[in-house]
Scaffold this motif. Structure first.
Motif, PDB file in Angstrom:
ATOM      1  N   LEU A 141       0.799  -1.229   0.000  1.00 18.68           N
ATOM      2  CA  LEU A 141       0.000   0.000   0.000  1.00 18.68           C
ATOM      3  C   LEU A 141       0.834   1.283   0.000  1.00 18.68           C
ATOM      4  CD1 LEU A 141      -2.928  -0.988   2.371  1.00 18.68           C
ATOM      5  CD2 LEU A 141      -2.999  -0.657  -0.108  1.00 18.68           C
ATOM      6  N   GLN A 142       2.135   1.159   0.054  1.00 22.19           N
ATOM      7  CA  GLN A 142       2.979   2.359   0.092  1.00 22.19           C
ATOM      8  C   GLN A 142       2.704   3.301  -1.085  1.00 22.19           C
ATOM      9  OE1 GLN A 142       4.782   2.291   2.901  1.00 22.19           O
ATOM     10  NE2 GLN A 142       5.697   4.292   2.708  1.00 22.19           N
ATOM     11  N   PRO A 143       2.569   2.815  -2.324  1.00 22.88           N
ATOM     12  CA  PRO A 143       2.230   3.747  -3.421  1.00 22.88           C
ATOM     13  C   PRO A 143       0.876   4.430  -3.201  1.00 22.88           C
ATOM     14  CG  PRO A 143       3.057   1.685  -4.307  1.00 22.88           C
ATOM     15  CD  PRO A 143       2.854   1.468  -2.833  1.00 22.88           C
ATOM     16  N   ALA A 144      -0.080   3.731  -2.614  1.00 20.69           N
ATOM     17  CA  ALA A 144      -1.382   4.338  -2.332  1.00 20.69           C
ATOM     18  C   ALA A 144      -1.257   5.445  -1.289  1.00 20.69           C
ATOM     19  CB  ALA A 144      -2.377   3.273  -1.869  1.00 20.69           C
ATOM     20  N   ILE A 145      -0.357   5.267  -0.332  1.00 21.32           N
ATOM     21  CA  ILE A 145      -0.138   6.302   0.682  1.00 21.32           C
ATOM     22  C   ILE A 145       0.464   7.542   0.036  1.00 21.32           C
ATOM     23  CG2 ILE A 145       1.183   6.880   2.758  1.00 21.32           C
ATOM     24  CD1 ILE A 145       0.807   3.896   3.587  1.00 21.32           C
ATOM     25  N   VAL A 146       1.369   7.349  -0.913  1.00 23.13           N
ATOM     26  CA  VAL A 146       1.947   8.482  -1.649  1.00 23.13           C
ATOM     27  C   VAL A 146       0.832   9.215  -2.393  1.00 23.13           C
ATOM     28  CG1 VAL A 146       3.498   9.136  -3.539  1.00 23.13           C
ATOM     29  CG2 VAL A 146       4.232   7.438  -1.837  1.00 23.13           C
ATOM     30  N   TRP A 147       0.006   8.477  -3.131  1.00 19.68           N
ATOM     31  CA  TRP A 147      -1.098   9.089  -3.876  1.00 19.68           C
ATOM     32  C   TRP A 147      -2.070   9.787  -2.925  1.00 19.68           C
ATOM     33  CZ3 TRP A 147      -6.335   8.226  -3.536  1.00 19.68           C
ATOM     34  CH2 TRP A 147      -7.109   8.913  -4.464  1.00 19.68           C
ATOM     35  N   TRP A 148      -2.401   9.146  -1.814  1.00 17.39           N
ATOM     36  CA  TRP A 148      -3.316   9.703  -0.818  1.00 17.39           C
ATOM     37  C   TRP A 148      -2.829  11.072  -0.340  1.00 17.39           C
ATOM     38  CZ3 TRP A 148      -3.544   7.237   4.725  1.00 17.39           C
ATOM     39  CH2 TRP A 148      -4.517   7.860   5.488  1.00 17.39           C
ATOM     40  N   ALA A 149      -1.552  11.173   0.007  1.00 15.68           N
ATOM     41  CA  ALA A 149      -1.004  12.442   0.477  1.00 15.68           C
ATOM     42  C   ALA A 149      -1.122  13.524  -0.592  1.00 15.68           C
ATOM     43  CB  ALA A 149       0.455  12.261   0.893  1.00 15.68           C
ATOM     44  N   LEU A 150      -0.895  13.164  -1.836  1.00 19.70           N
ATOM     45  CA  LEU A 150      -0.957  14.149  -2.917  1.00 19.70           C
ATOM     46  C   LEU A 150      -2.393  14.535  -3.256  1.00 19.70           C
ATOM     47  CD1 LEU A 150       1.849  12.713  -5.216  1.00 19.70           C
ATOM     48  CD2 LEU A 150       1.976  14.704  -3.686  1.00 19.70           C
ATOM     49  N   TRP A 151      -3.277  13.562  -3.332  1.00 23.15           N
ATOM     50  CA  TRP A 151      -4.667  13.865  -3.702  1.00 23.15           C
ATOM     51  C   TRP A 151      -5.416  14.582  -2.585  1.00 23.15           C
ATOM     52  CZ3 TRP A 151      -9.590  12.459  -2.056  1.00 23.15           C
ATOM     53  CH2 TRP A 151     -10.610  12.901  -2.883  1.00 23.15           C
ATOM     54  N   ALA A 152      -5.256  14.112  -1.348  1.00 26.09           N
ATOM     55  CA  ALA A 152      -5.998  14.684  -0.225  1.00 26.09           C
ATOM     56  C   ALA A 152      -5.630  16.130   0.040  1.00 26.09           C
ATOM     57  CB  ALA A 152      -5.763  13.851   1.041  1.00 26.09           C
ATOM     58  N   THR A 153      -4.467  16.556  -0.404  1.00 25.70           N
ATOM     59  CA  THR A 153      -4.007  17.920  -0.147  1.00 25.70           C
ATOM     60  C   THR A 153      -4.173  18.833  -1.357  1.00 25.70           C
ATOM     61  OG1 THR A 153      -1.754  17.327  -0.775  1.00 25.70           O
ATOM     62  CG2 THR A 153      -2.331  17.118   1.564  1.00 25.70           C
ATOM     63  N   GLY A 154      -4.683  18.295  -2.444  1.00 23.11           N
ATOM     64  CA  GLY A 154      -4.860  19.100  -3.645  1.00 23.11           C
ATOM     65  C   GLY A 154      -3.620  19.208  -4.504  1.00 23.11           C
ATOM     66  N   ALA A 155      -2.557  18.503  -4.135  1.00 25.13           N
ATOM     67  CA  ALA A 155      -1.350  18.515  -4.969  1.00 25.13           C
ATOM     68  C   ALA A 155      -1.631  17.818  -6.300  1.00 25.13           C
ATOM     69  CB  ALA A 155      -0.186  17.851  -4.239  1.00 25.13           C
ATOM     70  N   LEU A 156      -2.522  16.838  -6.292  1.00 22.15           N
ATOM     71  CA  LEU A 156      -3.054  16.223  -7.514  1.00 22.15           C
ATOM     72  C   LEU A 156      -4.515  16.617  -7.602  1.00 22.15           C
ATOM     73  CD1 LEU A 156      -1.669  12.564  -7.439  1.00 22.15           C
ATOM     74  CD2 LEU A 156      -0.835  14.485  -8.770  1.00 22.15           C
ATOM     75  N   LYS A 157      -4.949  16.997  -8.751  1.00 24.98           N
ATOM     76  CA  LYS A 157      -6.310  17.495  -8.897  1.00 24.98           C
ATOM     77  C   LYS A 157      -7.367  16.386  -8.955  1.00 24.98           C
ATOM     78  CE  LYS A 157      -5.123  21.737  -8.969  1.00 24.98           C
ATOM     79  NZ  LYS A 157      -5.366  22.579  -7.858  1.00 24.98           N
ATOM     80  N   ARG A 158      -7.095  15.329  -9.694  1.00 25.91           N
ATOM     81  CA  ARG A 158      -8.083  14.275  -9.895  1.00 25.91           C
ATOM     82  C   ARG A 158      -7.446  12.914  -9.684  1.00 25.91           C
ATOM     83  NH1 ARG A 158      -9.778  15.601 -15.781  1.00 25.91           N
ATOM     84  NH2 ARG A 158      -7.836  16.704 -15.720  1.00 25.91           N
ATOM     85  N   PRO A 159      -8.248  11.920  -9.268  1.00 27.29           N
ATOM     86  CA  PRO A 159      -7.708  10.554  -9.192  1.00 27.29           C
ATOM     87  C   PRO A 159      -7.262  10.110 -10.587  1.00 27.29           C
ATOM     88  CG  PRO A 159      -9.877  10.675  -8.164  1.00 27.29           C
ATOM     89  CD  PRO A 159      -9.627  11.996  -8.846  1.00 27.29           C
ATOM     90  N   PRO A 160      -6.281   9.221 -10.678  1.00 26.75           N
ATOM     91  CA  PRO A 160      -5.779   8.784 -11.986  1.00 26.75           C
ATOM     92  C   PRO A 160      -6.862   8.248 -12.916  1.00 26.75           C
ATOM     93  CG  PRO A 160      -4.344   8.000 -10.247  1.00 26.75           C
ATOM     94  CD  PRO A 160      -5.534   8.639  -9.575  1.00 26.75           C
ATOM     95  N   ALA A 161      -7.864   7.543 -12.410  1.00 22.47           N
ATOM     96  CA  ALA A 161      -8.915   6.968 -13.253  1.00 22.47           C
ATOM     97  C   ALA A 161      -9.795   8.037 -13.890  1.00 22.47           C
ATOM     98  CB  ALA A 161      -9.770   6.003 -12.439  1.00 22.47           C
ATOM     99  N   ALA A 162      -9.858   9.225 -13.298  1.00 18.37           N
ATOM    100  CA  ALA A 162     -10.724  10.285 -13.797  1.00 18.37           C
ATOM    101  C   ALA A 162     -10.087  11.116 -14.899  1.00 18.37           C
ATOM    102  CB  ALA A 162     -11.141  11.197 -12.641  1.00 18.37           C
ATOM    103  N   ARG A 163      -8.843  10.879 -15.178  1.00 21.82           N
ATOM    104  CA  ARG A 163      -8.144  11.703 -16.189  1.00 21.82           C
ATOM    105  C   ARG A 163      -8.447  11.255 -17.581  1.00 21.82           C
ATOM    106  NH1 ARG A 163      -2.496  12.329 -13.056  1.00 21.82           N
ATOM    107  NH2 ARG A 163      -3.399  13.505 -11.398  1.00 21.82           N
TER     108      ARG A 163
END
Length: 134
Positions: free
Chosen positions: A112-134
């Motif tokens: 789950l380590q990659p998911a934790i990286v994504w979580w930190a970026l998405w939850a803070t607005g550093a990433l705008k949309r989840p990868p599936a929504a692009r």
């Protein structure tokens, strides 16, 4: 100045705050246990454990401040990448000696380590949309 935060993102950020808040406190309360899983090549493991715990708590404060939220997200994503070697050492120690936490704890943690990286970026607005929504 700042756009309204979507409900899902706010909930994810609050959970991230709880996750890293507990981790930061654990680094300060259970320092000796954490020192045992620091890879041998890391200098001054006790100081590193204490410093990382304090950094986690500062990052949690950053998550509460809209101006610093994205920076805290990037910092937590980088942190999750940097602690991955310690997680591997911890798993090898526990599974190799037959003591400590079992595979059912370590396997999801490592996977789950990659998911934790994504979580930190998405939850803070550093990433705008989840990868599936692009």
């Amino acid at each position: 100045m700042f756009a309204a935060e979507p409900r899902g993102r706010r909930i994810a950020r609050l959970l991230l705050m709880a996750f890293y808040g507990l981790a930061g406190v654990a680094h300060l309360v259970f320092t000796d246990a954490m020192v045992r899983i620091v890879p041998a090549w890391v200098p001054e493991p006790r100081a590193v454990v204490i410093t990382t715990g304090l950094c986690e708590l500062v990052g949690v404060i950053g998550l509460t401040l809209p101006r610093w939220r994205r920076t805290a997200g990037w910092a937590f994503a980088a942190y999750a990448v940097c602690v991955f070697p310690a997680n591997i050492v911890h798993a090898m120690h526990d599974l190799g000696s037959g003591t400590g936490l079992p595979l059912w704890y370590h396997a999801p943690r490592l996977l789950l380590q990659p998911a934790i990286v994504w979580w930190a970026l998405w939850a803070t607005g550093a990433l705008k949309r989840p990868p599936a929504a692009r």
